[in-house]
Design a protein around this motif. Sequence first.
Motif, PDB file in Angstrom:
ATOM      1  N   TYR A  24       0.874  -1.172   0.000  1.00 23.61           N
ATOM      2  CA  TYR A  24       0.000   0.000   0.000  1.00 23.61           C
ATOM      3  C   TYR A  24       0.906   1.216   0.000  1.00 23.61           C
ATOM      4  O   TYR A  24       1.764   1.377   0.870  1.00 23.61           O
ATOM      5  CB  TYR A  24      -0.890   0.010   1.242  1.00 23.61           C
ATOM      6  CG  TYR A  24      -1.838   1.209   1.360  1.00 23.61           C
ATOM      7  CD1 TYR A  24      -3.215   1.035   1.387  1.00 23.61           C
ATOM      8  CD2 TYR A  24      -1.348   2.515   1.470  1.00 23.61           C
ATOM      9  CE1 TYR A  24      -4.078   2.115   1.512  1.00 23.61           C
ATOM     10  CE2 TYR A  24      -2.205   3.597   1.586  1.00 23.61           C
ATOM     11  CZ  TYR A  24      -3.566   3.398   1.604  1.00 23.61           C
ATOM     12  OH  TYR A  24      -4.411   4.480   1.720  1.00 23.61           O
TER      13      TYR A  24
ATOM     14  N   GLY B  33       0.307   5.324  -0.219  1.00 26.26           N
ATOM     15  CA  GLY B  33      -0.587   6.473  -0.295  1.00 26.26           C
ATOM     16  C   GLY B  33       0.221   7.756  -0.358  1.00 26.26           C
ATOM     17  O   GLY B  33       1.451   7.740  -0.276  1.00 26.26           O
TER      18      GLY B  33
ATOM     19  N   SER C 223      -5.904  10.488   4.424  1.00 27.12           N
ATOM     20  CA  SER C 223      -4.905   9.745   3.654  1.00 27.12           C
ATOM     21  C   SER C 223      -3.862   9.115   4.575  1.00 27.12           C
ATOM     22  O   SER C 223      -3.406   7.987   4.357  1.00 27.12           O
ATOM     23  CB  SER C 223      -4.241  10.657   2.615  1.00 27.12           C
ATOM     24  OG  SER C 223      -3.482  11.673   3.221  1.00 27.12           O
TER      25      SER C 223
ATOM     26  N   ASP D 166      -5.484   6.145   6.465  1.00 28.11           N
ATOM     27  CA  ASP D 166      -5.732   5.015   5.576  1.00 28.11           C
ATOM     28  C   ASP D 166      -4.439   4.255   5.289  1.00 28.11           C
ATOM     29  O   ASP D 166      -4.421   3.021   5.270  1.00 28.11           O
ATOM     30  CB  ASP D 166      -6.368   5.502   4.274  1.00 28.11           C
ATOM     31  CG  ASP D 166      -7.170   4.404   3.598  1.00 28.11           C
ATOM     32  OD1 ASP D 166      -8.076   3.844   4.232  1.00 28.11           O
ATOM     33  OD2 ASP D 166      -6.864   4.097   2.422  1.00 28.11           O
TER      34      ASP D 166
ATOM     35  N   HIS E 256      -3.514   0.375   6.941  1.00 28.45           N
ATOM     36  CA  HIS E 256      -3.224  -0.710   6.003  1.00 28.45           C
ATOM     37  C   HIS E 256      -1.767  -1.146   6.050  1.00 28.45           C
ATOM     38  O   HIS E 256      -1.320  -1.937   5.207  1.00 28.45           O
ATOM     39  CB  HIS E 256      -3.583  -0.286   4.570  1.00 28.45           C
ATOM     40  CG  HIS E 256      -5.060  -0.249   4.307  1.00 28.45           C
ATOM     41  ND1 HIS E 256      -5.834   0.858   4.548  1.00 28.45           N
ATOM     42  CD2 HIS E 256      -5.901  -1.210   3.833  1.00 28.45           C
ATOM     43  CE1 HIS E 256      -7.083   0.600   4.223  1.00 28.45           C
ATOM     44  NE2 HIS E 256      -7.168  -0.637   3.795  1.00 28.45           N
TER      45      HIS E 256
ATOM     46  N   ARG F 206     -14.298   4.424  -2.621  1.00 32.15           N
ATOM     47  CA  ARG F 206     -14.461   3.731  -1.341  1.00 32.15           C
ATOM     48  C   ARG F 206     -15.325   4.498  -0.347  1.00 32.15           C
ATOM     49  O   ARG F 206     -15.816   3.912   0.613  1.00 32.15           O
ATOM     50  CB  ARG F 206     -13.083   3.445  -0.727  1.00 32.15           C
ATOM     51  CG  ARG F 206     -12.256   2.448  -1.537  1.00 32.15           C
ATOM     52  CD  ARG F 206     -10.815   2.408  -1.066  1.00 32.15           C
ATOM     53  NE  ARG F 206     -10.725   2.140   0.359  1.00 32.15           N
ATOM     54  CZ  ARG F 206      -9.781   2.667   1.149  1.00 32.15           C
ATOM     55  NH1 ARG F 206      -8.877   3.504   0.653  1.00 32.15           N
ATOM     56  NH2 ARG F 206      -9.766   2.358   2.431  1.00 32.15           N
TER      57      ARG F 206
ATOM     58  N   THR G 141      -0.669   3.319  -4.848  1.00 34.20           N
ATOM     59  CA  THR G 141      -1.712   2.319  -5.055  1.00 34.20           C
ATOM     60  C   THR G 141      -3.077   2.792  -4.580  1.00 34.20           C
ATOM     61  O   THR G 141      -4.105   2.295  -5.044  1.00 34.20           O
ATOM     62  CB  THR G 141      -1.373   1.020  -4.298  1.00 34.20           C
ATOM     63  OG1 THR G 141      -1.280   1.309  -2.887  1.00 34.20           O
ATOM     64  CG2 THR G 141      -0.053   0.435  -4.785  1.00 34.20           C
ATOM     65  N   HIS G 142      -3.101   3.728  -3.617  1.00 35.27           N
ATOM     66  CA  HIS G 142      -4.351   4.204  -3.032  1.00 35.27           C
ATOM     67  C   HIS G 142      -4.314   5.724  -2.941  1.00 35.27           C
ATOM     68  O   HIS G 142      -3.389   6.294  -2.343  1.00 35.27           O
ATOM     69  CB  HIS G 142      -4.568   3.623  -1.633  1.00 35.27           C
ATOM     70  CG  HIS G 142      -4.831   2.153  -1.629  1.00 35.27           C
ATOM     71  ND1 HIS G 142      -3.864   1.219  -1.944  1.00 35.27           N
ATOM     72  CD2 HIS G 142      -5.964   1.444  -1.338  1.00 35.27           C
ATOM     73  CE1 HIS G 142      -4.386   0.002  -1.853  1.00 35.27           C
ATOM     74  NE2 HIS G 142      -5.647   0.113  -1.489  1.00 35.27           N
TER      75      HIS G 142
ATOM     76  N   PRO H  59      -4.908   3.395  -9.560  1.00 38.50           N
ATOM     77  CA  PRO H  59      -5.006   3.219  -8.103  1.00 38.50           C
ATOM     78  C   PRO H  59      -6.456   3.065  -7.650  1.00 38.50           C
ATOM     79  O   PRO H  59      -7.399   3.269  -8.420  1.00 38.50           O
ATOM     80  CB  PRO H  59      -4.409   4.538  -7.552  1.00 38.50           C
ATOM     81  CG  PRO H  59      -3.709   5.186  -8.704  1.00 38.50           C
ATOM     82  CD  PRO H  59      -4.448   4.737  -9.932  1.00 38.50           C
ATOM     83  N   THR H  60      -6.619   2.735  -6.392  1.00 37.89           N
ATOM     84  CA  THR H  60      -7.918   2.739  -5.728  1.00 37.89           C
ATOM     85  C   THR H  60      -8.182   4.152  -5.215  1.00 37.89           C
ATOM     86  O   THR H  60      -7.270   4.819  -4.728  1.00 37.89           O
ATOM     87  CB  THR H  60      -7.911   1.742  -4.553  1.00 37.89           C
ATOM     88  OG1 THR H  60      -7.682   0.433  -5.066  1.00 37.89           O
ATOM     89  CG2 THR H  60      -9.233   1.771  -3.804  1.00 37.89           C
ATOM     90  N   TYR H  61      -9.433   4.618  -5.296  1.00 34.53           N
ATOM     91  CA  TYR H  61      -9.754   6.003  -4.934  1.00 34.53           C
ATOM     92  C   TYR H  61     -10.713   6.064  -3.746  1.00 34.53           C
ATOM     93  O   TYR H  61     -11.601   5.221  -3.585  1.00 34.53           O
ATOM     94  CB  TYR H  61     -10.390   6.735  -6.120  1.00 34.53           C
ATOM     95  CG  TYR H  61      -9.410   7.017  -7.238  1.00 34.53           C
ATOM     96  CD1 TYR H  61      -8.613   8.158  -7.226  1.00 34.53           C
ATOM     97  CD2 TYR H  61      -9.271   6.135  -8.302  1.00 34.53           C
ATOM     98  CE1 TYR H  61      -7.716   8.419  -8.243  1.00 34.53           C
ATOM     99  CE2 TYR H  61      -8.374   6.374  -9.326  1.00 34.53           C
ATOM    100  CZ  TYR H  61      -7.593   7.522  -9.293  1.00 34.53           C
ATOM    101  OH  TYR H  61      -6.692   7.761 -10.306  1.00 34.53           O
TER     102      TYR H  61
END
Length: 298
Positions: free
Chosen positions: A5, A7, A28, A31, A35, A156, A197-198, A224-226
């Motif tokens: 992960y 960020g 951020s 998160d 993780h 998310r 990645t996030h 990436p994941t948002y």
Amino acid sequence: MTTHYIGRFAPSPSGPLHAGSLAAAMASYLDARTHGGRWLLRIEDIDEARTVAGAAQDIETALHTLGMRWDGPVLVQSHRRQHYRDACDKLGDHVYPCGCTRKEIADSRLGVAADGAAIYPGTCRNGLAPGKTAGALRVRVPDPGQEMEQIGFMDRWLGWQSQHLASEVGDFVLKRADGFWAYQLAVVVDDAEQGVTHIVRGADLLDSTARQIYLQHLLGYPTPTYLHVPLVRHTDGEKLSKQNGAQALDLAHPLHELHKAAAFLGLEMKTATDVAAFWEQALPAWRRRLEGLRAGSP
């Protein structure tokens, strides 16, 4: 918990941190830490006309005072122009020069995008008109029926989002007429090269996400994941920002500022006695918040 992960928090040095930027930074940071990931700091000063001298250092000092520690060196966009130039070159025929003025775009626009910008009608798509001089560089968005015409992604926090680039945005700018590289290109290149990645950021950037996913696709970058957190607003409903007079954080009382941001994000916590204790409580509170979002709680 994931072992991969990465960020980031990517403020613009146009002034000191305020309540809105702290909420995004906190989300951020939490998160990434919940993780087991890395949290990077990037200074997005590509728009040098808006950069305030000393603001980047002030932001770093504020984050330290608030107990937030980033991993690795700070990336500074103004040092990376060649990276953006290389990415633009890689896009090849997807990019074209535009000679339209702002007035011409406003007069011929197809509508107004969600971020308030005019939807570009594609005037220069097939070449500059006689007498026109190239100014900006734009990227072609897909025509109807083409791949990536409609771009969707799962946010998310906000759930499923989608955008039709041609009708809701139009061909967008990669390099401005004043010579500065545009945010949309710079952020995509930086996220890819830093291995992000996030992405956790404010909902004011939600409308940019489809454009960035499209550029990731063209450049062969992973997406990436948002997660887009709600915006802190003035009492009149306007977004809190440096441009409309948002007050700087009171760093003489960092714990007070942290608790206000946590409350805004919906974190259920007791009052901490110091900054270190705040973060110890905030980590499980963020996990509970995410669980609530997955369960459908607002």
